[in-house]
Design an enzyme around this catalytic site. Structure first.
Site, PDB file in Angstrom:
ATOM      1  N   GLU A  75      -4.002 -30.985   4.310  1.00  0.00           N
ATOM      2  CA  GLU A  75      -4.271 -30.136   5.387  1.00  0.00           C
ATOM      3  C   GLU A  75      -4.128 -30.654   6.592  1.00  0.00           C
ATOM      4  O   GLU A  75      -4.915 -31.942   6.737  1.00  0.00           O
ATOM      5  CB  GLU A  75      -5.717 -29.479   4.962  1.00  0.00           C
ATOM      6  CG  GLU A  75      -5.865 -28.876   3.851  1.00  0.00           C
ATOM      7  CD  GLU A  75      -5.036 -27.265   3.632  1.00  0.00           C
ATOM      8  OE1 GLU A  75      -4.408 -26.763   4.641  1.00  0.00           O
ATOM      9  OE2 GLU A  75      -4.922 -26.977   2.504  1.00  0.00           O
ATOM     10  N   ILE A 120      -3.880 -22.344   0.250  1.00  0.00           N
ATOM     11  CA  ILE A 120      -5.102 -22.372   0.947  1.00  0.00           C
ATOM     12  C   ILE A 120      -4.698 -21.648   2.426  1.00  0.00           C
ATOM     13  O   ILE A 120      -5.638 -20.905   2.560  1.00  0.00           O
ATOM     14  CB  ILE A 120      -5.536 -23.970   1.071  1.00  0.00           C
ATOM     15  CG1 ILE A 120      -5.728 -24.476  -0.081  1.00  0.00           C
ATOM     16  CG2 ILE A 120      -6.571 -23.862   1.922  1.00  0.00           C
ATOM     17  CD1 ILE A 120      -6.552 -24.081  -1.018  1.00  0.00           C
ATOM     18  N   CYS A 174      -2.078 -29.528  -2.999  1.00  0.00           N
ATOM     19  CA  CYS A 174      -0.915 -29.661  -3.896  1.00  0.00           C
ATOM     20  C   CYS A 174      -0.613 -30.986  -4.672  1.00  0.00           C
ATOM     21  O   CYS A 174      -1.341 -31.950  -4.454  1.00  0.00           O
ATOM     22  CB  CYS A 174       0.193 -29.220  -2.831  1.00  0.00           C
ATOM     23  SG  CYS A 174      -0.174 -27.826  -1.812  1.00  0.00           S
ATOM     24  N   ARG A 217       2.080 -25.989  -5.790  1.00  0.00           N
ATOM     25  CA  ARG A 217       1.278 -25.373  -4.651  1.00  0.00           C
ATOM     26  C   ARG A 217      -0.080 -24.801  -4.867  1.00  0.00           C
ATOM     27  O   ARG A 217      -0.380 -24.200  -6.000  1.00  0.00           O
ATOM     28  CB  ARG A 217       1.859 -24.247  -3.928  1.00  0.00           C
ATOM     29  CG  ARG A 217       1.374 -23.835  -2.581  1.00  0.00           C
ATOM     30  CD  ARG A 217       2.012 -22.573  -1.868  1.00  0.00           C
ATOM     31  NE  ARG A 217       1.271 -22.518  -0.573  1.00  0.00           N
ATOM     32  CZ  ARG A 217       1.267 -21.182  -0.072  1.00  0.00           C
ATOM     33  NH1 ARG A 217       2.249 -20.324  -0.469  1.00  0.00           N
ATOM     34  NH2 ARG A 217       0.671 -21.235   1.004  1.00  0.00           N
ATOM     35  N   ILE A 232     -25.387 -29.713  -9.088  1.00  0.00           N
ATOM     36  CA  ILE A 232     -25.387 -29.887 -10.440  1.00  0.00           C
ATOM     37  C   ILE A 232     -26.853 -30.584 -10.706  1.00  0.00           C
ATOM     38  O   ILE A 232     -27.143 -31.623 -10.099  1.00  0.00           O
ATOM     39  CB  ILE A 232     -24.349 -30.741 -10.912  1.00  0.00           C
ATOM     40  CG1 ILE A 232     -23.028 -30.192 -11.120  1.00  0.00           C
ATOM     41  CG2 ILE A 232     -24.677 -31.657 -12.310  1.00  0.00           C
ATOM     42  CD1 ILE A 232     -22.980 -29.379 -12.008  1.00  0.00           C
TER      43      ILE A 232
END
Length: 629
Positions: free
Chosen positions: A77, A53, A2, A50, A291
């Protein structure tokens, strides 16, 4: 993941306009495209963007207790929120959601700032206590998530996840700070104890700031630190088992999500270890992405494919051009302050690729700092052993020899006699500060005007490294170098790069190798279990032998490499030459245009190597042009 922003008046509780807070959070929409919220009270306003998750339907923010006495806006988190929740419920707390955010509300009630030590996570949050009329700003141990703040002319303290949130407030005054420019040119990033915008402060990693009504703004309080002064006991086999236990626990705790989850896979040791342990814990195929580059010398896709095949991952590869400099302005926008780690180009592209199929991606960041994986640690440890037996008089001779010895930047580090001689002549902290830096003090000084040098008043980018290493809780030079990197390089470069590039595409990146329990364990390992036989991360590689092929574990470290030097002799050569005529750089009064022109010409002609310095000057010019239009 967030974005947060808000205002708090520590003096008179002036009313806060919701629209003003909303404008600050709207500047952070990329960090949280799934929802927005604003809460205001007397003398305080909290805003939130937000990225959903966990608890997709019930985790809206800002979040308040049913009584409305505690309100929080949270970015990050809490990986152990279920255990903390159970502990709080045993104390009588009644939860109304399944969100990790709510743990902060009840945790504050139960423990005050002491709750921070109970949290295992990445976070930056603002928590308002209506009864005490106080605001707590807190940042996680490693500095994974950012938090900026500034005092405004009307008495408010404004805060935001990114500087662009502060810039959205009409009372924020844009004044440049040249000492931060010196820091940027020396280190390649603006460190956490500096800002190119005067008055902006970054809450340090592992610190909190408690603002209280009627009191002046205090200094941040350190609530966690890493300790390199202790040593673990046990056999290599026992320590290998403990290392794997910490890794397994860290990876599994970061796999909790209510949205698609995957991992970055470069084919190096660290990301491969994360994928191996994710595959062990997952019933479904792990989603991985890599990548690749259209130039073989920069491409690692074959090693990534080897790991993907071994663990039967759902693997995606995208090849991009090694000359991906068209992305520069996008990066300048998202980083706000100048940032010269050119690997951000590739990091952005791998985040972009990951976001096509997942919302959360686990990365391999952190093991190099925790277990001495960078080559510079090996060289520094060797130099420290030599310094320990050299009398000061001999070190002075080395310095004199180094100054007259021819330069050989083209040679591998062990063969650069000039570099080695000059390093041995220095005290350990000063030598390491130069080794980890980008543009040397002599080159920087040659670019500055007399007025700029006077304005610095003796300030040097490297000084913070010297002082941090001197005061480090450590036993030897290797410990001190790693400790300083945890304080400066990790939050200022590595974690800033991952946060800005992942958030730019609304992707949550998680770093299991920065789990604080793993980091604390690694800090206790004897130096011989971090570096042995010329190998960094020795114990980690030994512990991973049952999981990963030796061609992955013991191949030379590569990392994302960007050919900036070649660019400034070809496609960006005119851009380099134009820096000397730049309105931003020349108009600042800080730089000598002739000195910049000389650097560009020497580099273009091949007479000297100035690619990294030119890259820094270009990123500085574009960032300052955006910040001070």
């Amino acid at each position: 993941m967030c974005g947060i922003a808000g205002l708090y008046y520590p003096g008179t509780p002036k009313p806060v306009e919701p629209a003003r807070v909303r404008a600050m959070t709207d500047a952070l929409v990329h960090r949280g495209p799934d929802g927005a919220g604003v809460w205001t009270g007397p003398g305080v306003g909290l805003g939130h963007r937000r990225l959903s998750i966990i608890d997709l339907s019930g985790g809206g923010q800002p979040m308040a207790t049913p009584e409305g006495d505690v309100v929080v806006s949270f970015n990050g988190e809490i990986y152990n929120f279920q255990e903390v929740r159970a502990e709080l419920e045993a104390k009588g707390a009644a939860f109304v959601s399944h969100s990790d955010t709510e743990v902060l509300l009840h945790g504050w009630r139960a423990w005050g700032p002491g709750m921070l030590s109970r949290l295992n996570g990445m976070f930056a949050f603002a928590l308002y206590d209506a009864r005490k009329q106080s605001l707590l700003l807190a940042r996680d141990r490693m500095g994974v998530k950012p938090l900026h703040y500034a005092e405004l002319s009307d008495g408010a303290v404004a805060f935001a996840s990114e500087i662009k949130g502060l810039l959205a407030h009409p009372l924020f005054r844009r004044t440049p700070d040249f000492t931060a420019v010196e820091d940027f040119l020396g280190l390649g990033y603006v460190p956490d104890d500096a800002s190119v915008l005067a008055g902006v402060k970054k809450l340090p990693a592992g610190h909190y700031l408690l603002l209280e009504r009627g009191k002046p703004v205090p200094a941040p309080v350190k609530w966690w630190d890493i300790d390199f002064s202790q040593r673990a006991k046990g056999s290599a086999r026992d320590l290998e088992a403990e290392l794997i236990h910490h890794l397994r626990s860290a990876v599994r705790s970061r796999m909790i999500a209510d949205v698609p989850l995957g991992a970055f896979l470069s084919g190096g040791v660290d990301s491969s270890a994360v994928v191996a342990l994710m595959a062990e814990a997952s019933r479904a195929a792990v989603k991985t992405c890599t990548i690749g580059f259209d130039e073989a010398g920069y491409d690692e896709t074959a090693h990534a494919a080897l790991v993907a095949e071994r663990f039967a991952t759902q693997h995606r590869v995208k090849t991009v051009a090694a000359d991906d400099y068209a992305l520069i302005d996008t990066l300048v926008h998202h980083f706000d302050e100048p940032f010269a780690d050119a690997s951000a180009l590739a990091t952005y592209r791998v985040c972009e690729l990951a976001r096509e199929s997942v919302t959360v991606a686990l990365s391999g960041d952190g093991a190099d700092e925790a277990l001495a994986g960078y080559r510079r640690y090996k060289f520094h440890a060797a130099e420290e052993r030599v310094r320990s037996v050299l009398p000061a008089s001999v070190r002075g001779v080395f310095g004199a020899l180094g100054r007259v010895y021819p330069k050989a930047d083209w040679a591998p580090r062990p063969l650069r006699a000039k570099t080695t001689l000059l390093a041995l002549a220095d005290e350990g902290g000063a030598a390491y500060a130069k080794a980890v830096g980008v543009t040397t003090p002599a080159v920087r000084s040659g670019l500055y005007t007399d007025a700029a040098r006077a304005a610095l008043g003796g300030h040097r980018a490297e000084t913070r490294y010297v002082e941090t290493m001197r005061e480090a809780p450590a036993r030897d030079g290797l410990d001190r170098a790693q400790y300083a990197d945890f304080k400066h390089w990790l939050p200022g470069d590595i974690l800033t790069k991952m946060d800005r590039t992942s958030m730019a595409v609304s992707l949550e990146a998680r770093e299991p190798l920065l789990d604080y329990r793993f980091v604390e364990f690694a800090a206790t390992l004897p130096a011989s279990m971090r570096i042995r036989g010329g190998q960094g991360k020795w114990l980690m590689k030994k512990a991973l032998e049952p999981y990963l092929p030796k061609e992955v574990l013991y191949r030379p470290k590569m990392g994302f490499v960007t050919p900036v030097s070649a660019w400034f002799r070809a496609a960006l050569a005119d851009e380099a030459a134009g820096l000397a005529r730049s309105r931003v750089l020349a108009g600042s009064g800080w730089f000598e245009p002739k000195a910049i022109a000389r650097l560009a010409e020497e580099h273009r002609s091949g007479r000297a190597e100035h690619g990294r310095t030119l890259w820094q000057l270009m990123m500085l010019e574009r960032s300052l042009g955006r910040l001070f239009p």
